[in-house]
Design a protein around this motif. Structure first.
Motif, PDB file in Angstrom:
ATOM      1  N   VAL A   1      12.805   1.461  -5.484  1.00  0.00           N
ATOM      2  CA  VAL A   1      12.285   0.760  -6.807  1.00  0.00           C
ATOM      3  C   VAL A   1      12.292  -0.562  -6.784  1.00  0.00           C
ATOM      4  CG1 VAL A   1      12.780   0.621  -9.207  1.00  0.00           C
ATOM      5  CG2 VAL A   1      13.012   2.743  -8.108  1.00  0.00           C
ATOM      6  N   LEU A   2      11.196  -1.307  -7.056  1.00  0.00           N
ATOM      7  CA  LEU A   2      11.205  -2.716  -6.876  1.00  0.00           C
ATOM      8  C   LEU A   2      10.889  -3.391  -8.382  1.00  0.00           C
ATOM      9  CD1 LEU A   2       9.549  -4.762  -4.065  1.00  0.00           C
ATOM     10  CD2 LEU A   2       8.951  -5.240  -6.365  1.00  0.00           C
ATOM     11  N   ILE A   3      11.482  -4.170  -8.785  1.00  0.00           N
ATOM     12  CA  ILE A   3      11.069  -4.674 -10.260  1.00  0.00           C
ATOM     13  C   ILE A   3      10.519  -5.952 -10.033  1.00  0.00           C
ATOM     14  CG2 ILE A   3      12.067  -5.085 -12.520  1.00  0.00           C
ATOM     15  CD1 ILE A   3      14.296  -3.060 -11.789  1.00  0.00           C
TER      16      ILE A   3
ATOM     17  N   GLN B   1       5.385  -6.214 -12.897  1.00  0.00           N
ATOM     18  CA  GLN B   1       4.935  -4.811 -12.313  1.00  0.00           C
ATOM     19  C   GLN B   1       6.333  -4.216 -12.067  1.00  0.00           C
ATOM     20  OE1 GLN B   1       2.578  -4.693  -8.814  1.00  0.00           O
ATOM     21  NE2 GLN B   1       3.523  -7.028  -8.227  1.00  0.00           N
ATOM     22  N   LEU B   2       6.213  -2.989 -11.819  1.00  0.00           N
ATOM     23  CA  LEU B   2       7.118  -1.907 -11.468  1.00  0.00           C
ATOM     24  C   LEU B   2       6.653  -1.192 -10.306  1.00  0.00           C
ATOM     25  CD1 LEU B   2      10.203  -0.710 -11.910  1.00  0.00           C
ATOM     26  CD2 LEU B   2       9.106   1.104 -13.052  1.00  0.00           C
ATOM     27  N   MET B   3       7.176  -1.227  -8.997  1.00  0.00           N
ATOM     28  CA  MET B   3       6.822  -0.568  -7.795  1.00  0.00           C
ATOM     29  C   MET B   3       7.686   0.486  -7.409  1.00  0.00           C
ATOM     30  SD  MET B   3       5.442  -3.837  -6.081  1.00  0.00           S
ATOM     31  CE  MET B   3       4.817  -2.962  -4.573  1.00  0.00           C
ATOM     32  N   VAL B   4       7.243   1.726  -7.182  1.00  0.00           N
ATOM     33  CA  VAL B   4       8.065   2.995  -6.649  1.00  0.00           C
ATOM     34  C   VAL B   4       7.600   3.242  -5.319  1.00  0.00           C
ATOM     35  CG1 VAL B   4       8.988   5.155  -7.269  1.00  0.00           C
ATOM     36  CG2 VAL B   4       8.591   3.540  -9.286  1.00  0.00           C
TER      37      VAL B   4
ATOM     38  N   ASN C   1       0.755  -1.400  -0.110  1.00  0.00           N
ATOM     39  CA  ASN C   1      -0.151  -0.083   0.001  1.00  0.00           C
ATOM     40  C   ASN C   1       0.937   1.322   0.037  1.00  0.00           C
ATOM     41  OD1 ASN C   1      -2.443  -1.398   0.084  1.00  0.00           O
ATOM     42  ND2 ASN C   1      -2.228  -1.773   2.315  1.00  0.00           N
ATOM     43  N   GLU C   2       2.131   1.285   0.426  1.00  0.00           N
ATOM     44  CA  GLU C   2       3.132   2.311   0.337  1.00  0.00           C
ATOM     45  C   GLU C   2       3.709   2.482  -0.915  1.00  0.00           C
ATOM     46  OE1 GLU C   2       5.681   1.490   3.751  1.00  0.00           O
ATOM     47  OE2 GLU C   2       4.397   1.964   5.095  1.00  0.00           O
ATOM     48  N   TRP C   3       3.468   1.727  -1.800  1.00  0.00           N
ATOM     49  CA  TRP C   3       4.050   1.662  -3.310  1.00  0.00           C
ATOM     50  C   TRP C   3       3.326   2.159  -4.342  1.00  0.00           C
ATOM     51  CZ3 TRP C   3       9.509  -0.165  -3.851  1.00  0.00           C
ATOM     52  CH2 TRP C   3      10.052  -0.589  -2.385  1.00  0.00           C
ATOM     53  N   LEU C   4       3.751   2.815  -5.314  1.00  0.00           N
ATOM     54  CA  LEU C   4       2.950   3.116  -6.592  1.00  0.00           C
ATOM     55  C   LEU C   4       3.376   1.937  -7.404  1.00  0.00           C
ATOM     56  CD1 LEU C   4       1.535   5.224  -8.297  1.00  0.00           C
ATOM     57  CD2 LEU C   4       3.967   5.966  -9.023  1.00  0.00           C
ATOM     58  N   SER C   5       2.346   1.485  -7.880  1.00  0.00           N
ATOM     59  CA  SER C   5       2.427   0.359  -8.844  1.00  0.00           C
ATOM     60  C   SER C   5       2.160   0.492 -10.263  1.00  0.00           C
ATOM     61  CB  SER C   5       1.417  -0.796  -8.444  1.00  0.00           C
ATOM     62  OG  SER C   5       1.633  -1.865  -9.335  1.00  0.00           O
ATOM     63  N   LEU C   6       3.341   0.329 -11.171  1.00  0.00           N
ATOM     64  CA  LEU C   6       3.022   0.643 -12.628  1.00  0.00           C
ATOM     65  C   LEU C   6       3.318  -0.707 -13.316  1.00  0.00           C
ATOM     66  CD1 LEU C   6       5.650   3.720 -12.400  1.00  0.00           C
ATOM     67  CD2 LEU C   6       2.920   3.821 -12.394  1.00  0.00           C
TER      68      LEU C   6
ATOM     69  N   VAL D   1      11.379   1.151 -18.904  1.00  0.00           N
ATOM     70  CA  VAL D   1      10.877   2.450 -19.555  1.00  0.00           C
ATOM     71  C   VAL D   1       9.663   2.936 -18.507  1.00  0.00           C
ATOM     72  CG1 VAL D   1       9.440   3.774 -20.864  1.00  0.00           C
ATOM     73  CG2 VAL D   1      11.189   2.472 -21.877  1.00  0.00           C
ATOM     74  N   ILE D   2      10.170   4.017 -17.750  1.00  0.00           N
ATOM     75  CA  ILE D   2       9.125   4.571 -16.856  1.00  0.00           C
ATOM     76  C   ILE D   2       8.456   5.940 -17.565  1.00  0.00           C
ATOM     77  CG2 ILE D   2       8.608   5.763 -14.758  1.00  0.00           C
ATOM     78  CD1 ILE D   2      10.981   3.998 -13.457  1.00  0.00           C
ATOM     79  N   GLU D   3       7.172   6.002 -17.613  1.00  0.00           N
ATOM     80  CA  GLU D   3       6.605   7.294 -18.351  1.00  0.00           C
ATOM     81  C   GLU D   3       6.563   8.285 -17.446  1.00  0.00           C
ATOM     82  OE1 GLU D   3       3.311   8.051 -21.828  1.00  0.00           O
ATOM     83  OE2 GLU D   3       3.310   6.189 -20.525  1.00  0.00           O
TER      84      GLU D   3
END
Length: 292
Positions: free
Chosen positions: A275-277, A283-286, A166-171, A181-183
């Motif tokens: 950053v979590l790959i 998924q990429l989590m920031v 819940n503390e992470w932004l999921s992309l 690539v991160i937009e």
């Protein structure tokens, strides 16, 4: 009696296999160029490496290390690659069907012989000559990068890490031939930025930038620089509110037409964001970090 001997041989053989770790934590230090340097054991051989998420290969070894490390298989064909400057490299290529890094098992990973590569901005800047571990090593794993704790953590599955999602932004995890690539956005203009631990700075290519919106002083990025013949700007992660996920980037002039990406996110971005790959779940989590 022969049956007992066979069984004993199997047990003896298995006893020499290393116990595979499910999670490993690798400490790192930043060198004089602010690039992460790690010390790891690869199939029983110790070495010092830069971790370079901008490389699609698992390993960049010197010829001496190639000769030393066990279970490495040469491939006949050369590997072709290009760096940020557009220079093309043809390197010896090798394969591990199975390799242990600090006790963790990795399968079917490729590597190349080392050639210094990269873009230097300073007149006395030198290309890195450090052996490297690249993104290709982690294609079946989860990699968490924490620049405040100076650690890289590798796991087989996300559930093996002690984090609150819940503390992470999921992309979505967007992988191209150039890397992850991160937009990012600025004034409704989108930029495709490469996540690159091998970049000391975050940079946007000038030809891809519309106008000079969100212009900032260059000395916010490099204290010794002034604004004479220097341009910098601020962008943020798309689909995230500005603030927590802001990035200060130099606007670099040059010929980058050979690249599909609009720039790179380097060390300053990673110092402010975990950053979590997660390769298994694409998924990429920031997670934004409070400055220390």
């Amino acid at each position: 009696m022969k049956g007992f001997l066979r069984t004993g041989t199997v047990i003896l053989t298995l006893s020499f296999l290393p116990y595979a770790q499910a999670v490993i934590t690798i400490p790192f230090k930043l060198d004089e160029s602010a690039l992460p340097i790690i010390e790891v054991n690869i199939n029983g051989r110790d070495g010092e490496f830069m971790l370079d998420s901008g490389s699609q290969f698992a390993f960049h070894f010197t010829q001496e290390f190639i000769r030393q490390v066990p279970n490495l298989k040469y491939r006949k064909e050369k590997a072709r690659s290009t760096d940020l400057t557009g220079q093309v490299f043809l390197n010896d290529q090798f394969l591990f069907h199975h390799v242990y890094v600090n006790g963790m098992s990795f399968e079917n990973v490729e590597g190349v012989s080392l050639s210094p590569w990269g873009l230097t901005l300073l007149p006395d800047g030198k290309r890195p000559e450090q052996m490297a571990i690249g993104l290709g090593l982690f294609r079946q794993k989860v990699l968490m990068m924490d620049y405040q704790q100076h650690t890289f953590t590798v796991a087989n599955q996300l559930s093996e890490l002690d984090i609150d999602q819940n503390e992470w932004l999921s992309l979505p995890l967007t992988l191209t031939d150039e890397g992850i690539v991160i937009e990012m956005v600025q004034d409704n203009k989108s930029y495709k930025m490469l996540l690159d631990t091998g970049a000391s700075l975050s940079m946007l290519w000038r030809n891809n930038v519309n106008g000079t919106g969100n212009s900032i002083s260059c000395n916010k990025i490099i204290a010794e620089w002034d604004n004479n013949d220097c341009e910098a700007t601020q962008i943020h992660i798309k689909h995230a509110s500005p603030g927590k996920f802001n990035v200060n980037a130099l606007v670099i002039k040059g010929d980058f037409d050979h690249m599909e990406a609009d720039g790179v996110l380097g060390t300053p971005f990673l110092q402010r964001h975990q950053v979590l790959i997660d390769f298994p779940h694409h998924q990429l989590m920031v997670r934004s970090l409070e400055p220390r």
